[in-house]
Design an enzyme around this catalytic site. Structure first.
Site, short mmCIF file in Angstrom:
data_model
loop_
_atom_site.label_atom_id
_atom_site.label_comp_id
_atom_site.label_asym_id
_atom_site.label_seq_id
_atom_site.Cartn_x
_atom_site.Cartn_y
_atom_site.Cartn_z
N ASP A 1 0.69 -1.44 -0.05
CA ASP A 1 0.07 -0.06 -0.06
C ASP A 1 0.86 1.35 -0.13
O ASP A 1 2.11 1.37 0.48
CB ASP A 1 -0.73 0.07 1.32
CG ASP A 1 -1.96 1.03 1.07
OD1 ASP A 1 -2.29 1.44 0.10
OD2 ASP A 1 -2.61 1.39 2.28
N LEU B 1 11.97 -20.41 -3.07
CA LEU B 1 11.08 -19.67 -2.71
C LEU B 1 9.71 -19.63 -3.46
O LEU B 1 9.83 -19.91 -4.74
CB LEU B 1 11.57 -18.14 -2.79
CG LEU B 1 10.49 -17.02 -2.40
CD1 LEU B 1 10.12 -17.04 -0.76
CD2 LEU B 1 11.13 -15.66 -2.57
N TRP C 1 2.90 8.09 -2.58
CA TRP C 1 4.21 8.18 -2.88
C TRP C 1 4.33 9.07 -4.02
O TRP C 1 5.19 10.03 -3.94
CB TRP C 1 4.80 6.69 -3.20
CG TRP C 1 6.35 6.83 -3.34
CD1 TRP C 1 7.37 6.90 -2.36
CD2 TRP C 1 7.27 7.02 -4.63
NE1 TRP C 1 8.64 6.82 -2.94
CE2 TRP C 1 8.57 6.97 -4.42
CE3 TRP C 1 6.79 7.17 -5.98
CZ2 TRP C 1 9.38 7.25 -5.41
CZ3 TRP C 1 7.64 7.69 -6.79
CH2 TRP C 1 8.92 7.54 -6.52
N HIS D 1 3.44 3.41 -9.04
CA HIS D 1 3.26 1.85 -9.23
C HIS D 1 4.44 1.50 -9.95
O HIS D 1 4.69 0.11 -9.69
CB HIS D 1 1.94 1.69 -10.19
CG HIS D 1 0.60 2.12 -9.71
ND1 HIS D 1 0.10 1.70 -8.48
CD2 HIS D 1 -0.50 2.70 -10.27
CE1 HIS D 1 -1.03 1.97 -8.26
NE2 HIS D 1 -1.53 2.96 -9.25
#
Length: 230
Positions: A10, A121, A15, A27
């Site tokens: 978020d 991962l 920003w 984004h």
């Protein structure tokens, strides 16, 4: 050390606004934060990282912003799939993502197939995801199975229900992080977060990095997890 960490990413818009930039700039920087965080998660030894990329409620945003987000997703998959593969990352998509544009669905399916054998991962990306929708889809599936005589409703337990969730096969969620100072789950992993530790950071997502992830993991390590016991 948590096995599975999830992040509500978020703060991209704030920003950008703070820098007098268009929202798409936030984004774009958010994508860079994704790259940093995935690398850090692997280096720190996490087994699974789940990122809330596009919620089922995000369709309410302006069409131009949605187009920008989908374009960034396409570019991320195309440009990063080779790096993801080299790093041993296994890609998973959770959510009702097949309602996205057909070419994007095909791109995602191909990326999932290419990384299926990786094991360092697991990166789960939540796309067109809403936890309430996930729970409803799982419930409808169970109802169909019960009507067909494939399952006894009285025998249903937590483990059987979890097998019908999008996160089936992932480790149990240990830690959920939300950036930007907001303190709510926003319809994300409601079942999975039942006993997860929650960490809220004021950092906006484009500024999130290895240090922020490590700090959240350190906070997790200081918590006493009793699961309702003494």
């Amino acid at each position: 050390m948590p096995r599975h960490v999830a992040i509500i990413m978020d703060g991209n818009g704030r920003w950008a606004k703070a820098r007098l930039l268009p929202r798409v700039a936030g984004h774009k920087q958010g994508v860079e934060a994704v790259k940093r965080t995935v690398r850090a998660a692997g280096d720190l030894g996490l087994e699974a990282l789940t990122l809330y990329a596009f919620s089922s409620e995000n369709w309410r945003r302006p069409a131009a912003e949605i187009a920008d987000l989908m374009g960034l997703l396409r570019r991320f998959i195309k440009s990063e799939i080779e790096e993801i593969t080299r790093e041993g990352v296994k890609l998973r998509i959770i959510g009702d993502y097949r309602k996205l544009e057909p070419d994007l669905v095909a791109l995602l399916d191909d990326a999932v197939a290419k990384t299926a054998s990786n094991s360092r991962l697991t990166l789960a990306i939540a796309l067109n995801y809403g936890s309430q929708d996930e729970l409803l889809r799982a419930t409808r599936r169970l109802m169909r199975e019960a009507r067909a005589g494939e399952i006894d409703p009285d025998a249903l337990d937590d483990a059987a229900f979890e097998k019908r969730l999008d996160t089936d096969g992932l480790p149990r969620l240990d830690l959920l992080i939300r950036t930007s100072g907001e303190q709510r789950l926003s319809n994300f992993l409601l079942w999975q977060a039942a006993y997860a530790e929650l960490v809220f950071t004021d950092a906006l997502w484009p500024d999130f990095d290895r240090a922020h992830l490590a700090a959240a993991i350190e906070t997790f390590g200081q918590r006493e997890r009793r699961y309702g016991g003494l």
